[in-house]
Design a protein around this motif. Structure first.
Motif, PDB file in Angstrom:
ATOM      1  N   GLY A 176      56.516  53.570  35.261  1.00  0.00           N
ATOM      2  CA  GLY A 176      55.934  53.793  33.941  1.00  0.00           C
ATOM      3  C   GLY A 176      56.211  52.670  32.967  1.00  0.00           C
ATOM      4  O   GLY A 176      55.543  52.570  31.935  1.00  0.00           O
ATOM      5  N   ASP A 177      57.209  51.820  33.256  1.00  0.00           N
ATOM      6  CA  ASP A 177      57.497  50.682  32.385  1.00  0.00           C
ATOM      7  C   ASP A 177      56.404  49.633  32.505  1.00  0.00           C
ATOM      8  O   ASP A 177      55.614  49.607  33.455  1.00  0.00           O
ATOM      9  CB  ASP A 177      58.847  50.054  32.749  1.00  0.00           C
ATOM     10  N   ARG A 178      56.381  48.732  31.533  1.00  0.00           N
ATOM     11  CA  ARG A 178      55.454  47.595  31.544  1.00  0.00           C
ATOM     12  C   ARG A 178      56.249  46.316  31.763  1.00  0.00           C
ATOM     13  O   ARG A 178      57.324  46.137  31.174  1.00  0.00           O
ATOM     14  CB  ARG A 178      54.694  47.515  30.229  1.00  0.00           C
ATOM     15  N   VAL A 179      55.703  45.435  32.586  1.00  0.00           N
ATOM     16  CA  VAL A 179      56.427  44.216  32.940  1.00  0.00           C
ATOM     17  C   VAL A 179      55.493  43.010  32.919  1.00  0.00           C
ATOM     18  O   VAL A 179      54.263  43.146  32.980  1.00  0.00           O
ATOM     19  CB  VAL A 179      57.069  44.331  34.339  1.00  0.00           C
ATOM     20  N   ASP A 180      56.102  41.821  32.839  1.00  0.00           N
ATOM     21  CA  ASP A 180      55.419  40.572  33.128  1.00  0.00           C
ATOM     22  C   ASP A 180      55.846  40.124  34.515  1.00  0.00           C
ATOM     23  O   ASP A 180      56.975  40.394  34.954  1.00  0.00           O
ATOM     24  CB  ASP A 180      55.800  39.491  32.106  1.00  0.00           C
ATOM     25  N   GLN A 207      50.794  39.592  32.782  1.00  0.00           N
ATOM     26  CA  GLN A 207      51.523  40.116  31.636  1.00  0.00           C
ATOM     27  C   GLN A 207      51.145  41.564  31.366  1.00  0.00           C
ATOM     28  O   GLN A 207      50.006  41.984  31.594  1.00  0.00           O
ATOM     29  CB  GLN A 207      51.252  39.274  30.384  1.00  0.00           C
ATOM     30  N   ASN A 208      52.122  42.324  30.894  1.00  0.00           N
ATOM     31  CA  ASN A 208      51.905  43.692  30.424  1.00  0.00           C
ATOM     32  C   ASN A 208      51.202  44.571  31.463  1.00  0.00           C
ATOM     33  O   ASN A 208      50.227  45.245  31.168  1.00  0.00           O
ATOM     34  CB  ASN A 208      51.087  43.668  29.126  1.00  0.00           C
ATOM     35  N   VAL A 209      51.718  44.567  32.700  1.00  0.00           N
ATOM     36  CA  VAL A 209      51.156  45.428  33.740  1.00  0.00           C
ATOM     37  C   VAL A 209      52.092  46.613  33.975  1.00  0.00           C
ATOM     38  O   VAL A 209      53.293  46.534  33.761  1.00  0.00           O
ATOM     39  CB  VAL A 209      50.927  44.652  35.055  1.00  0.00           C
ATOM     40  N   ARG A 210      51.513  47.725  34.421  1.00  0.00           N
ATOM     41  CA  ARG A 210      52.264  48.979  34.554  1.00  0.00           C
ATOM     42  C   ARG A 210      52.908  49.096  35.931  1.00  0.00           C
ATOM     43  O   ARG A 210      52.277  48.805  36.950  1.00  0.00           O
ATOM     44  CB  ARG A 210      51.346  50.167  34.308  1.00  0.00           C
ATOM     45  N   VAL A 211      54.153  49.539  35.939  1.00  0.00           N
ATOM     46  CA  VAL A 211      54.855  49.813  37.188  1.00  0.00           C
ATOM     47  C   VAL A 211      54.538  51.241  37.611  1.00  0.00           C
ATOM     48  O   VAL A 211      54.815  52.195  36.884  1.00  0.00           O
ATOM     49  CB  VAL A 211      56.380  49.638  37.020  1.00  0.00           C
ATOM     50  N   LEU A 212      53.960  51.396  38.807  1.00  0.00           N
ATOM     51  CA  LEU A 212      53.581  52.716  39.301  1.00  0.00           C
ATOM     52  C   LEU A 212      54.707  53.388  40.077  1.00  0.00           C
ATOM     53  O   LEU A 212      54.881  54.608  39.992  1.00  0.00           O
ATOM     54  CB  LEU A 212      52.344  52.605  40.201  1.00  0.00           C
ATOM     55  N   GLY A 251      55.603  31.260  46.311  1.00  0.00           N
ATOM     56  CA  GLY A 251      56.963  31.338  45.798  1.00  0.00           C
ATOM     57  C   GLY A 251      57.349  32.756  45.440  1.00  0.00           C
ATOM     58  O   GLY A 251      56.489  33.638  45.344  1.00  0.00           O
ATOM     59  N   PRO A 252      58.637  33.007  45.249  1.00  0.00           N
ATOM     60  CA  PRO A 252      59.095  34.359  44.891  1.00  0.00           C
ATOM     61  C   PRO A 252      58.635  34.742  43.485  1.00  0.00           C
ATOM     62  O   PRO A 252      58.385  33.884  42.634  1.00  0.00           O
ATOM     63  CB  PRO A 252      60.618  34.242  44.962  1.00  0.00           C
ATOM     64  N   VAL A 253      58.508  36.038  43.255  1.00  0.00           N
ATOM     65  CA  VAL A 253      58.098  36.531  41.939  1.00  0.00           C
ATOM     66  C   VAL A 253      59.233  37.345  41.330  1.00  0.00           C
ATOM     67  O   VAL A 253      60.051  37.944  42.033  1.00  0.00           O
ATOM     68  CB  VAL A 253      56.819  37.386  42.020  1.00  0.00           C
ATOM     69  N   THR A 254      59.265  37.350  40.011  1.00  0.00           N
ATOM     70  CA  THR A 254      60.291  38.069  39.249  1.00  0.00           C
ATOM     71  C   THR A 254      59.599  38.960  38.236  1.00  0.00           C
ATOM     72  O   THR A 254      58.571  38.567  37.654  1.00  0.00           O
ATOM     73  CB  THR A 254      61.222  37.081  38.526  1.00  0.00           C
ATOM     74  N   LEU A 255      60.138  40.145  38.014  1.00  0.00           N
ATOM     75  CA  LEU A 255      59.600  41.057  37.006  1.00  0.00           C
ATOM     76  C   LEU A 255      60.436  40.962  35.741  1.00  0.00           C
ATOM     77  O   LEU A 255      61.671  41.028  35.804  1.00  0.00           O
ATOM     78  CB  LEU A 255      59.605  42.501  37.526  1.00  0.00           C
ATOM     79  N   ALA A 256      59.762  40.818  34.619  1.00  0.00           N
ATOM     80  CA  ALA A 256      60.437  40.776  33.317  1.00  0.00           C
ATOM     81  C   ALA A 256      60.027  42.016  32.527  1.00  0.00           C
ATOM     82  O   ALA A 256      58.833  42.240  32.293  1.00  0.00           O
ATOM     83  CB  ALA A 256      60.057  39.513  32.552  1.00  0.00           C
ATOM     84  N   LEU A 257      60.996  42.831  32.149  1.00  0.00           N
ATOM     85  CA  LEU A 257      60.728  44.085  31.448  1.00  0.00           C
ATOM     86  C   LEU A 257      60.285  43.818  30.015  1.00  0.00           C
ATOM     87  O   LEU A 257      60.897  43.037  29.295  1.00  0.00           O
ATOM     88  CB  LEU A 257      61.986  44.955  31.451  1.00  0.00           C
ATOM     89  N   ARG A 258      59.224  44.481  29.607  1.00  0.00           N
ATOM     90  CA  ARG A 258      58.722  44.365  28.230  1.00  0.00           C
ATOM     91  C   ARG A 258      59.311  45.476  27.369  1.00  0.00           C
ATOM     92  O   ARG A 258      59.582  46.577  27.852  1.00  0.00           O
ATOM     93  CB  ARG A 258      57.192  44.448  28.198  1.00  0.00           C
ATOM     94  N   ALA A 259      59.465  45.199  26.081  1.00  0.00           N
ATOM     95  CA  ALA A 259      59.970  46.204  25.139  1.00  0.00           C
ATOM     96  C   ALA A 259      58.946  47.322  24.970  1.00  0.00           C
ATOM     97  O   ALA A 259      57.733  47.092  25.063  1.00  0.00           O
ATOM     98  CB  ALA A 259      60.264  45.554  23.787  1.00  0.00           C
TER      99      ALA A 259
END
Length: 298
Positions: A176-180, A207-212, A251-259
């Motif tokens: 339910g969180d949003r991440v980059d 950017q600003n995609v939803r984690v299911l 390359g590897p990907v990283t998730l960055a949590l949005r406020a």
């Protein structure tokens, strides 16, 4: 004042009082009733039974008969999307007319089946609070698809990306969180000596995609503040999916949590990432008979 005139006034006043006493006795000694300041009670408004949630229902919850109940709702406030039992509660005035006025598209959807039973097995698409009416927009009935196909927004796709505690904010990213989504890759860059040095490039892909979901968890357990997972499933558009696939391949990907307060911005691929072909970002360098390919950012 003239004594004669004063005497006349006093006699008139005494006569008026005497007349009032005589009239009161003639009426049985009961004083005239004053007009009532309290209005007569108004007949109750017609009510309709509406299907509502008995408790808070999270996304992905599968409904049972214990999750819903009937609640009286003012008929004039019944929305066409509410699920009703098709009848109003007894009312002395206007009940039949009110019943006829209630049009309910939700009841048409369930095809004449008992509404309380028709929602059993349905999956919650959007959160529903205690006492909130059940509407077709917030649920999908059982058999209409699995969890992911139900909760995906129209036109969206689900994609999984590998994560670790380090690349998923220590496990504090929850469904339910949003991440980059950032991609990291190494490339070669010419240095001052005519050689080539390794350069690490980090680029925001989405950017600003939803984690299911995280692994197979579509919701955090009660009171859980973190989930350490190996896979994160995110919601993307077809164009986002192409950009993400290219990023995972290089390359590897990283998730960055949005406020939480930063969820209203644009969502999806960043800049020209989706349209950028691999050959557009590669420079071929011939040096001493050797050819090297160097990736660069425009």
């Amino acid at each position: 004042m003239n004594p004669v005139r004063l005497l006349i006034v006093l006699v008139a006043a005494i006569s008026a009082i005497g007349l009032a006493v005589v009239m009161q006795r003639a009426l049985g000694g009961k004083p005239a009733a004053a007009p009532s300041a309290i209005a007569a009670p108004v007949a109750g408004k017609p009510m309709t039974q509406v299907l509502v949630a008995k408790r808070d229902l999270a996304i992905g919850a599968r409904l049972t008969g214990e999750d819903v109940t009937w609640q009286a709702w003012p008929t004039e406030a019944v929305n066409a999307a509410f699920i009703t039992n098709g009848a109003a509660l007894p009312n002395p005035e206007g009940a039949d007319k009110a019943r006829a006025a209630v049009t309910n598209a939700a009841n048409d959807m369930i095809g004449g089946v008992d509404p309380a039973k028709a929602v059993e097995g349905a999956i919650v698409r959007d959160p529903i609070l205690t006492g909130e009416p059940i509407t077709p927009r917030k649920i999908v009935r059982g058999g209409d698809g699995g969890y992911l196909s139900v909760v995906l927004s129209p036109g969206k796709r689900a994609m999984a990306v590998p994560v670790t505690s380090e690349t998923a904010v220590g496990g504090f990213i929850l469904p339910g969180d949003r991440v980059d989504v950032l991609q990291t890759r190494d490339t070669l860059s010419p240095d001052a000596d005519g050689g080539a040095g390794k350069v690490t490039i980090a680029e925001t892909i989405l950017q600003n995609v939803r984690v299911l979901a995280l692994d197979q968890s579509t919701a955090a357990e009660k009171d859980a503040k973190s989930i350490v997972a190996a896979t994160a499933t995110i919601e993307v558009s077809p164009t986002d999916a192409e950009a993400l696939t290219r990023a995972k391949a290089t390359g590897p990907v990283t998730l960055a949590l949005r406020a939480y307060t930063d969820l209203g911005g644009p969502s999806g691929v960043v800049g020209g990432v989706a349209r950028k072909a691999p050959e557009d970002s590669v420079i071929r360098i011939n040096r001493g008979g050797q050819t090297t390919n160097t990736s660069v950012r425009p």
